[in-house]
Design a protein around this motif. Structure first.
Motif, PDB file in Angstrom:
ATOM      1  N   TYR A 100       0.844  -1.202   0.000  1.00  9.26           N
ATOM      2  CA  TYR A 100       0.000   0.000   0.000  1.00  9.26           C
ATOM      3  C   TYR A 100       0.877   1.250   0.000  1.00  9.26           C
ATOM      4  N   GLU A 101       0.457   2.257  -0.752  1.00 10.73           N
ATOM      5  CA  GLU A 101       1.260   3.482  -0.917  1.00 10.73           C
ATOM      6  C   GLU A 101       0.316   4.687  -0.949  1.00 10.73           C
ATOM      7  N   LYS A 102       0.660   5.752  -0.219  1.00 10.40           N
ATOM      8  CA  LYS A 102      -0.268   6.900  -0.208  1.00 10.40           C
ATOM      9  C   LYS A 102      -0.210   7.726  -1.494  1.00 10.40           C
ATOM     10  N   GLN A 103       0.961   7.751  -2.163  1.00 13.78           N
ATOM     11  CA  GLN A 103       1.025   8.446  -3.458  1.00 13.78           C
ATOM     12  C   GLN A 103       0.365   7.569  -4.526  1.00 13.78           C
ATOM     13  N   PRO A 104      -0.100   8.184  -5.615  1.00 16.50           N
ATOM     14  CA  PRO A 104      -0.633   7.346  -6.705  1.00 16.50           C
ATOM     15  C   PRO A 104       0.479   6.583  -7.444  1.00 16.50           C
ATOM     16  N   VAL A 105       1.731   6.927  -7.174  1.00 11.13           N
ATOM     17  CA  VAL A 105       2.857   6.314  -7.897  1.00 11.13           C
ATOM     18  C   VAL A 105       3.808   5.622  -6.917  1.00 11.13           C
ATOM     19  N   PRO A 106       4.477   4.554  -7.360  1.00 11.83           N
ATOM     20  CA  PRO A 106       5.367   3.810  -6.460  1.00 11.83           C
ATOM     21  C   PRO A 106       6.795   4.374  -6.383  1.00 11.83           C
ATOM     22  N   PHE A 107       7.607   3.721  -5.566  1.00 11.86           N
ATOM     23  CA  PHE A 107       9.077   3.842  -5.471  1.00 11.86           C
ATOM     24  C   PHE A 107       9.599   4.864  -4.467  1.00 11.86           C
ATOM     25  N   GLY A 108       8.732   5.617  -3.802  1.00 11.65           N
ATOM     26  CA  GLY A 108       9.174   6.441  -2.680  1.00 11.65           C
ATOM     27  C   GLY A 108      10.382   7.300  -2.985  1.00 11.65           C
ATOM     28  N   CYS A 162       2.108 -10.702  -5.872  1.00 15.35           N
ATOM     29  CA  CYS A 162       2.327  -9.360  -5.325  1.00 15.35           C
ATOM     30  C   CYS A 162       1.337  -8.399  -5.964  1.00 15.35           C
ATOM     31  N   ALA A 163       0.833  -7.462  -5.191  1.00 12.44           N
ATOM     32  CA  ALA A 163      -0.031  -6.420  -5.769  1.00 12.44           C
ATOM     33  C   ALA A 163       0.336  -5.077  -5.153  1.00 12.44           C
ATOM     34  N   PHE A 164       0.281  -4.028  -5.974  1.00 11.27           N
ATOM     35  CA  PHE A 164       0.561  -2.660  -5.520  1.00 11.27           C
ATOM     36  C   PHE A 164      -0.764  -1.902  -5.497  1.00 11.27           C
ATOM     37  N   TRP A 165      -1.029  -1.187  -4.404  1.00  6.72           N
ATOM     38  CA  TRP A 165      -2.240  -0.362  -4.311  1.00  6.72           C
ATOM     39  C   TRP A 165      -1.841   1.047  -3.895  1.00  6.72           C
ATOM     40  N   GLY A 166      -1.727   1.936  -4.890  1.00  9.92           N
ATOM     41  CA  GLY A 166      -1.383   3.331  -4.621  1.00  9.92           C
ATOM     42  C   GLY A 166      -2.621   4.157  -4.313  1.00  9.92           C
ATOM     43  N   ASN A 167      -2.383   5.422  -3.915  1.00 17.65           N
ATOM     44  CA  ASN A 167      -3.483   6.339  -3.610  1.00 17.65           C
ATOM     45  C   ASN A 167      -4.282   5.872  -2.388  1.00 17.65           C
ATOM     46  N   VAL A 168      -3.621   5.097  -1.513  1.00 14.88           N
ATOM     47  CA  VAL A 168      -4.272   4.621  -0.285  1.00 14.88           C
ATOM     48  C   VAL A 168      -3.411   5.083   0.897  1.00 14.88           C
ATOM     49  N   GLU A 169      -3.950   5.988   1.702  1.00 14.96           N
ATOM     50  CA  GLU A 169      -3.169   6.481   2.837  1.00 14.96           C
ATOM     51  C   GLU A 169      -3.550   5.723   4.098  1.00 14.96           C
ATOM     52  N   VAL A 170      -2.601   4.923   4.574  1.00 17.31           N
ATOM     53  CA  VAL A 170      -2.832   4.158   5.801  1.00 17.31           C
ATOM     54  C   VAL A 170      -2.826   5.134   6.977  1.00 17.31           C
ATOM     55  N   GLY A 171      -3.811   4.977   7.862  1.00 10.23           N
ATOM     56  CA  GLY A 171      -3.976   5.934   8.957  1.00 10.23           C
ATOM     57  C   GLY A 171      -5.093   6.912   8.654  1.00 10.23           C
ATOM     58  N   ARG A 172      -5.404   7.063   7.358  1.00 10.38           N
ATOM     59  CA  ARG A 172      -6.511   7.943   6.975  1.00 10.38           C
ATOM     60  C   ARG A 172      -7.597   7.156   6.232  1.00 10.38           C
ATOM     61  N   ASP A 173      -7.212   6.497   5.122  1.00 12.67           N
ATOM     62  CA  ASP A 173      -8.192   5.749   4.315  1.00 12.67           C
ATOM     63  C   ASP A 173      -8.497   4.383   4.921  1.00 12.67           C
ATOM     64  N   VAL A 174      -7.530   3.838   5.617  1.00  7.03           N
ATOM     65  CA  VAL A 174      -7.692   2.525   6.256  1.00  7.03           C
ATOM     66  C   VAL A 174      -6.761   2.522   7.472  1.00  7.03           C
ATOM     67  N   SER A 182     -13.698   0.909  -0.905  1.00 10.31           N
ATOM     68  CA  SER A 182     -14.798   1.197  -1.807  1.00 10.31           C
ATOM     69  C   SER A 182     -15.913   1.923  -1.048  1.00 10.31           C
ATOM     70  N   SER A 183     -16.222   1.462   0.173  1.00 13.64           N
ATOM     71  CA  SER A 183     -17.286   2.103   0.962  1.00 13.64           C
ATOM     72  C   SER A 183     -16.882   3.514   1.386  1.00 13.64           C
ATOM     73  N   ARG A 184     -15.582   3.800   1.380  1.00 17.19           N
ATOM     74  CA  ARG A 184     -15.084   5.128   1.783  1.00 17.19           C
ATOM     75  C   ARG A 184     -14.780   6.017   0.575  1.00 17.19           C
ATOM     76  N   GLY A 185     -15.094   5.520  -0.614  1.00 17.65           N
ATOM     77  CA  GLY A 185     -14.894   6.327  -1.819  1.00 17.65           C
ATOM     78  C   GLY A 185     -13.438   6.466  -2.239  1.00 17.65           C
ATOM     79  N   VAL A 186     -12.591   5.533  -1.784  1.00 18.35           N
ATOM     80  CA  VAL A 186     -11.162   5.592  -2.157  1.00 18.35           C
ATOM     81  C   VAL A 186     -10.943   4.696  -3.377  1.00 18.35           C
ATOM     82  N   ARG A 187     -10.304   5.257  -4.413  1.00 17.95           N
ATOM     83  CA  ARG A 187     -10.033   4.479  -5.629  1.00 17.95           C
ATOM     84  C   ARG A 187      -8.549   4.130  -5.700  1.00 17.95           C
ATOM     85  N   PRO A 188      -8.163   2.912  -5.352  1.00 20.01           N
ATOM     86  CA  PRO A 188      -6.745   2.562  -5.410  1.00 20.01           C
ATOM     87  C   PRO A 188      -6.211   2.542  -6.847  1.00 20.01           C
TER      88      PRO A 188
END
Length: 489
Positions: free
Chosen positions: A66-74, A103-115, A444-450
């Motif tokens: 999981y990554e809060k930016q829409p793009v990977p690699f920090g 393996c799966a990457f899910w960007g645009n997901v902020e842990v602590g806020r979205d989940v 999905s219930s929170r309107g977050v689109r990974p």
């Protein structure tokens, strides 16, 4: 992104198989035969190396990143200097990991806020926090809030296209910049400020940053350190690059290097080579070619040692930074324990831009996760988060913001190893866990689109296409809204 029904059916199938196996082999079954669902928070080097290790060492493990930016690699994308493309080659390895069927990457997901972390722990057998150091250490001196002062971290984020820093607009209309700190980041920032813009045109520096640097009037950059030449935190490669920087000359005071010749005999070899190069640059007369190069240089950089910032001085109207007041220091103690102690003397260094480069620090991600705010790390033993079984950490949030990508690799492999040991020893929850299927329903219930990894590859192709017209490897997208629009989110 794959039908949720399909995922549900898959996890139902897994649960039924799991339940059958458990009934039959409760005492004999090694955890190795199950499918551990593991999640990694953060897709920088620490996150990807942890995932790589887990996938390689456990043939059934499934890892979601999981990554809060829409793009990977920090930090490989947002921290490595644009003129160091070879350092970014690790992205190829990370891409291979992301392409693994497990393996799966899910960007645009902020842990602590979205989940939340408890929600992740409920859905996975184990959770690894690898989200790095997203903040900078404050100087904690008067005047650091003045316009004209910014963190080196924000400046690096600005020229590297980190979305949160895209509006920075540093004012480079002054002839002198002061960087507080003498590490590799400080040297990166000085080098980018002084490199002729035509040398940056073919890098992945952002369009906006290149435009501002073309107009820059900065001619002199001072890098200030509280201690002496033997304690600088940069490495020889970065120093050599600085010394050979086109159109710039070094300013080093030979007086700072008195008596060093004897002291360097005892120090470890890398430190010895680094100090010898500083010593030569400060005290030896350059050859005719180098002397001519320095004489024609229109820009300069220098190291100021034994100086500790006390205050950012305001301009006469009080509206912006106009200099830094420094306390003169002397060293006490020996070796690594050497401390800088104020002598009582002060010195003012005029400048129009102050960049603080005294270190990065991590932030707490979720109230359920223990956090040492003094050290800026998650308290852990070899990557196991203290008092929270099944929760792990790797990278800078585990050990503090030190070391290079290779250090992070070793460290992340170690965390992965501890997790797999705990799995084997039966210390992690038994029975199937739903993994992403449960989290996807929550998001999905929170309107977050990974954003998936194949979504990222579309953005990647777009960046490369935009760069082609100007001869750049890519033109980075810097606006998350634009990224999501391009993906039709």
């Amino acid at each position: 992104m794959g039908g949720r029904g399909g995922l549900r059916a898959l996890s139902r199938g897994r649960s039924r198989a799991g339940a059958g196996l458990e009934r039959g082999f409760r005492h004999h079954l090694s955890t190795q035969e199950k499918t551990p669902q593991i999640c990694v928070v953060g897709s920088g080097p620490a996150g990807f190396y942890t995932a790589q290790h887990l996938l390689k060492q456990h043939p059934q493990a499934h890892v979601d990143i999981y990554e809060k930016q829409p793009v990977p690699f920090g930090l490989v994308r947002f921290g490595v200097a644009p003129d160091h493309p070879e350092v970014k080659n690790v992205i190829n390895t990370f891409t291979q990991t992301a392409h693994s069927g497990r393996c799966a990457f899910w960007g645009n997901v902020e842990v602590g806020r979205d989940v939340t972390v408890p929600e992740l722990r409920e859905a996975y057998h184990a959770v690894v926090l690898s989200y790095g150091a997203e903040d900078h250490r404050a100087l904690e001196i008067p005047g650091e809030e003045l316009p004209g002062v910014c963190s080196a971290r924000a400046f690096v984020g600005w020229y590297n296209g980190l979305p949160e820093n895209r509006e920075l607009e540093p004012d480079l209309s002054y002839d002198t910049a002061v960087i507080l700190g003498q590490g590799n980041v400080a040297l990166d920032v000085a080098r980018i400020l002084l490199t002729p813009p035509e040398h940056l045109e073919r890098t992945d520096i952002t369009k906006a940053a290149l435009g501002v640097l073309r107009q820059s009037r900065v001619k002199t950059v001072w890098l200030v350190g509280r201690r002496g030449p033997l304690q600088v935190a940069f490495t020889i490669k970065e120093l050599r690059e600085m010394i050979q920087l086109p159109g710039a000359r070094p300013i080093l005071d030979p007086a700072d290097f008195l008596g060093l010749q004897d002291k360097i005999k005892e120090v470890p070899r890398p430190r010895k080579r680094l100090t010898e190069l500083l010593l030569r640059t400060a005290t030896e007369k350059p050859g005719p070619e180098e002397a001519a190069r320095r004489a024609s240089a229109s820009r300069a950089w220098g190291l100021r040692f034994f100086r500790s910032p006390q205050q950012v001085l305001p301009s006469p109207d009080g509206r912006r930074a106009a200099g830094v007041r420094l306390a003169v220091t002397r060293l006490e103690g020996v070796g690594e324990a050497t401390r800088a102690v104020p002598t009582g003397d002060m010195e003012d260094l005029p400048c129009g831009l102050v960049l603080s480069s005294v270190g990065y620090k991590s932030r707490p991600v979720d109230p359920s996760v223990p956090f040492d705010s003094k050290l800026g790390v998650i308290p852990n033993v070899e990557g196991r988060v203290m008092d929270v079984p099944g929760l792990y950490c790797s990278g800078w949030v585990k050990r503090g913001p030190t070391g290079v990508i290779a250090t992070t690799m070793t460290d992340s492999f170690l965390t992965g190893q501890m997790l797999l040991q705990d799995l084997k020893a039966g210390l992690l929850p038994s029975g199937p866990r739903p993994g992403y299927a449960a989290i996807q329903a929550l998001l999905s219930s929170r309107g977050v689109r990974p954003v998936s990894f194949s979504d990222w590859e579309k953005l990647d192709a777009e960046e490369v296409a935009r760069g082609q017209g100007t001869g750049k490897p890519r033109e980075k997208l810097v606006d998350p809204q634009e990224m999501l629009r391009l993906l039709g989110h």
